[in-house]
Design a protein around this motif. Sequence first.
Motif, PDB file in Angstrom:
ATOM      1  N   PHE A   1       0.718  -1.130  -0.293  1.00  0.00           N
ATOM      2  CA  PHE A   1      -0.161   0.112  -0.079  1.00  0.00           C
ATOM      3  C   PHE A   1       0.981   1.126   0.017  1.00  0.00           C
ATOM      4  O   PHE A   1       1.919   1.278   0.739  1.00  0.00           O
ATOM      5  N   ALA A   2       0.765   1.987  -0.972  1.00  0.00           N
ATOM      6  CA  ALA A   2       1.294   3.492  -0.911  1.00  0.00           C
ATOM      7  C   ALA A   2       0.495   4.781  -1.085  1.00  0.00           C
ATOM      8  O   ALA A   2      -0.102   4.797  -2.005  1.00  0.00           O
ATOM      9  N   ALA A   3       0.744   5.519   0.014  1.00  0.00           N
ATOM     10  CA  ALA A   3      -0.028   6.815  -0.217  1.00  0.00           C
ATOM     11  C   ALA A   3       1.062   7.804  -0.435  1.00  0.00           C
ATOM     12  O   ALA A   3       2.158   8.018   0.344  1.00  0.00           O
ATOM     13  N   TYR A   4       0.945   8.525  -1.656  1.00  0.00           N
ATOM     14  CA  TYR A   4       2.252   9.561  -1.749  1.00  0.00           C
ATOM     15  C   TYR A   4       1.506  11.094  -2.276  1.00  0.00           C
ATOM     16  O   TYR A   4       0.447  11.135  -2.930  1.00  0.00           O
ATOM     17  N   ASP A   5       2.147  12.044  -2.011  1.00  0.00           N
ATOM     18  CA  ASP A   5       1.699  13.278  -1.950  1.00  0.00           C
ATOM     19  C   ASP A   5       3.094  14.116  -2.551  1.00  0.00           C
ATOM     20  O   ASP A   5       4.069  13.732  -1.954  1.00  0.00           O
ATOM     21  N   CYS A   6       2.864  15.080  -3.266  1.00  0.00           N
ATOM     22  CA  CYS A   6       3.794  16.296  -3.410  1.00  0.00           C
ATOM     23  C   CYS A   6       3.599  17.443  -2.468  1.00  0.00           C
ATOM     24  O   CYS A   6       2.327  17.807  -2.287  1.00  0.00           O
ATOM     25  N   ASP A   7       4.475  17.877  -2.164  1.00  0.00           N
ATOM     26  CA  ASP A   7       4.615  19.182  -1.618  1.00  0.00           C
ATOM     27  C   ASP A   7       3.961  20.556  -2.246  1.00  0.00           C
ATOM     28  O   ASP A   7       4.430  20.492  -3.376  1.00  0.00           O
ATOM     29  N   TRP A   8       3.122  21.292  -1.851  1.00  0.00           N
ATOM     30  CA  TRP A   8       2.771  22.568  -2.529  1.00  0.00           C
ATOM     31  C   TRP A   8       3.435  23.542  -1.718  1.00  0.00           C
ATOM     32  O   TRP A   8       3.662  23.746  -0.520  1.00  0.00           O
ATOM     33  N   PRO A   9       4.000  24.654  -2.642  1.00  0.00           N
ATOM     34  CA  PRO A   9       4.037  24.619  -4.140  1.00  0.00           C
ATOM     35  C   PRO A   9       5.445  24.036  -4.652  1.00  0.00           C
ATOM     36  O   PRO A   9       6.334  23.983  -3.789  1.00  0.00           O
ATOM     37  N   PRO A  10       5.564  23.660  -5.929  1.00  0.00           N
ATOM     38  CA  PRO A  10       6.813  23.560  -6.533  1.00  0.00           C
ATOM     39  C   PRO A  10       7.657  24.933  -6.371  1.00  0.00           C
ATOM     40  O   PRO A  10       7.217  25.867  -6.127  1.00  0.00           O
ATOM     41  N   THR A  11       9.005  24.544  -6.586  1.00  0.00           N
ATOM     42  CA  THR A  11       9.816  25.625  -6.550  1.00  0.00           C
ATOM     43  C   THR A  11       9.670  26.866  -7.352  1.00  0.00           C
ATOM     44  O   THR A  11       9.492  26.495  -8.470  1.00  0.00           O
ATOM     45  N   ALA A  12       9.903  28.130  -6.762  1.00  0.00           N
ATOM     46  CA  ALA A  12       9.925  29.065  -7.669  1.00  0.00           C
ATOM     47  C   ALA A  12      10.716  30.379  -6.954  1.00  0.00           C
ATOM     48  O   ALA A  12      11.722  29.765  -6.391  1.00  0.00           O
ATOM     49  N   SER A  13      10.050  31.414  -7.117  1.00  0.00           N
ATOM     50  CA  SER A  13      10.766  32.451  -6.207  1.00  0.00           C
ATOM     51  C   SER A  13      10.160  32.459  -4.960  1.00  0.00           C
ATOM     52  O   SER A  13       9.011  31.812  -4.704  1.00  0.00           O
TER      53      SER A  13
ATOM     54  N   GLN B   1       8.989  34.591  -3.263  1.00  0.00           N
ATOM     55  CA  GLN B   1       7.829  35.495  -3.069  1.00  0.00           C
ATOM     56  C   GLN B   1       6.623  34.942  -3.637  1.00  0.00           C
ATOM     57  O   GLN B   1       5.519  35.027  -2.889  1.00  0.00           O
ATOM     58  N   ALA B   2       6.732  34.109  -4.981  1.00  0.00           N
ATOM     59  CA  ALA B   2       5.632  33.691  -5.596  1.00  0.00           C
ATOM     60  C   ALA B   2       5.078  32.441  -4.720  1.00  0.00           C
ATOM     61  O   ALA B   2       4.224  32.263  -4.486  1.00  0.00           O
ATOM     62  N   GLU B   3       6.203  31.702  -3.978  1.00  0.00           N
ATOM     63  CA  GLU B   3       6.029  30.541  -3.379  1.00  0.00           C
ATOM     64  C   GLU B   3       5.097  31.056  -1.969  1.00  0.00           C
ATOM     65  O   GLU B   3       4.039  30.441  -1.392  1.00  0.00           O
ATOM     66  N   GLN B   4       5.530  31.893  -1.285  1.00  0.00           N
ATOM     67  CA  GLN B   4       4.842  32.475  -0.162  1.00  0.00           C
ATOM     68  C   GLN B   4       3.482  32.810  -0.411  1.00  0.00           C
ATOM     69  O   GLN B   4       2.555  32.654   0.221  1.00  0.00           O
ATOM     70  N   ALA B   5       3.373  33.343  -1.641  1.00  0.00           N
ATOM     71  CA  ALA B   5       1.936  33.953  -2.014  1.00  0.00           C
ATOM     72  C   ALA B   5       0.877  32.830  -2.005  1.00  0.00           C
ATOM     73  O   ALA B   5      -0.226  32.774  -1.940  1.00  0.00           O
ATOM     74  N   TYR B   6       1.620  31.577  -2.837  1.00  0.00           N
ATOM     75  CA  TYR B   6       0.851  30.520  -3.235  1.00  0.00           C
ATOM     76  C   TYR B   6       0.460  29.785  -2.040  1.00  0.00           C
ATOM     77  O   TYR B   6      -0.838  29.513  -1.746  1.00  0.00           O
TER      78      TYR B   6
ATOM     79  N   PHE C   1      -0.954  37.387  -6.576  1.00  0.00           N
ATOM     80  CA  PHE C   1      -0.235  35.930  -6.910  1.00  0.00           C
ATOM     81  C   PHE C   1       0.170  35.991  -8.239  1.00  0.00           C
ATOM     82  O   PHE C   1       1.676  35.615  -8.594  1.00  0.00           O
ATOM     83  N   LYS C   2      -0.670  35.994  -9.361  1.00  0.00           N
ATOM     84  CA  LYS C   2      -0.310  36.075 -10.677  1.00  0.00           C
ATOM     85  C   LYS C   2       0.815  36.987 -11.015  1.00  0.00           C
ATOM     86  O   LYS C   2       1.666  36.667 -11.931  1.00  0.00           O
ATOM     87  N   ALA C   3       0.924  38.204 -10.563  1.00  0.00           N
ATOM     88  CA  ALA C   3       1.996  39.218 -10.852  1.00  0.00           C
ATOM     89  C   ALA C   3       3.262  38.811 -10.281  1.00  0.00           C
ATOM     90  O   ALA C   3       4.445  38.980 -10.896  1.00  0.00           O
ATOM     91  N   LEU C   4       3.328  38.158  -9.095  1.00  0.00           N
ATOM     92  CA  LEU C   4       4.597  37.487  -8.749  1.00  0.00           C
ATOM     93  C   LEU C   4       5.154  36.351  -9.495  1.00  0.00           C
ATOM     94  O   LEU C   4       6.356  36.083  -9.645  1.00  0.00           O
ATOM     95  N   VAL C   5       4.256  35.656  -9.929  1.00  0.00           N
ATOM     96  CA  VAL C   5       4.540  34.404 -10.729  1.00  0.00           C
ATOM     97  C   VAL C   5       5.215  34.855 -12.026  1.00  0.00           C
ATOM     98  O   VAL C   5       6.088  34.427 -12.512  1.00  0.00           O
ATOM     99  N   ALA C   6       4.352  36.010 -12.743  1.00  0.00           N
ATOM    100  CA  ALA C   6       4.900  36.633 -14.052  1.00  0.00           C
ATOM    101  C   ALA C   6       6.319  37.148 -13.736  1.00  0.00           C
ATOM    102  O   ALA C   6       7.075  37.152 -14.820  1.00  0.00           O
TER     103      ALA C   6
END
Length: 278
Positions: free
Chosen positions: A147-159, A161-166, A252-257
């Motif tokens: 049995f395997a339960a697996y998850d990815c951490d949110w968010p993936p890497t970026a700046s 600032q973008a991660e914090q806003a996410y 958030f969109k502005a920081l990602v852009a």
Amino acid sequence: MSYIPEGNRQSNVDRFSGFEDTYDRHRPGAPNEVIRILNGYLGYKPALVLDIGCGTGLSTFIWNKHAGQVIGIEPNDDMRSKAESKLYSLMNEQRDVKIRFMSGYSNRLEFPDESADLITCSQSFHWMEPVSTLAEASRVLKPGGVFAAYDCDWPPTASWQAEQAYVELLDHADELLSAKQNKQDQALKHDKEKHLANIRSSGAFRYAREIVFHNRELCDSERYIGLALSQGGIQTVMKLGFSELDEEIERFKALVAEHFQDRTLEVLFSYRMRIGVK
């Protein structure tokens, strides 16, 4: 409303209605490392893999050439319909496809005792009642099955600032729903940090552990924004017509852009897998 087995919540199923295209377009597919890890513990090519809470099949299709049969199980009609439409396209392109999808619940699997080699829950175990789900997984797994339960951490890497806003955007969506959504309509999310403890305390597995791994994928600003907007909490806020997050989403969109600057970059998805060997 269809019958829901005890231990499941209609609100958890409904949380994923109506945004299957956004979900499927932006969410990561299961990385091949999942196959390498689980087949390594199993020790042979699985005859039957059950992918529970499979959504649009992002964690199901990777097993097509690596198992005798793969069955994705998903209670949400919109998500499962998207998976089935992708399967139909695949069957028009390839012969001998080993996949099918069905409606079902994690604690009421329509399979005989000791019939499955692997049971996986990708980004889904925290939406399931853990005690009854693990008991049912133990019933259906063969001796030595995994049995395997697996998850990815949110968010993936970026700046940062973008991660914090996410993260703040997701937190504020949850706070807003807790304050304004009808209690009976609120989804119940279990603590992912307790997955391993729940597997161990079930008494159904001879060995359990956590494995951490990473996967690099290409991403642009559209996808990074789409990842955030594909989160069930934000989707629920939008479906309910709440406007409190509108300005925060635009920020958030502005920081990602600003970070991606019309580029396609590598981002890192970090995964945590908790396994139990029957």
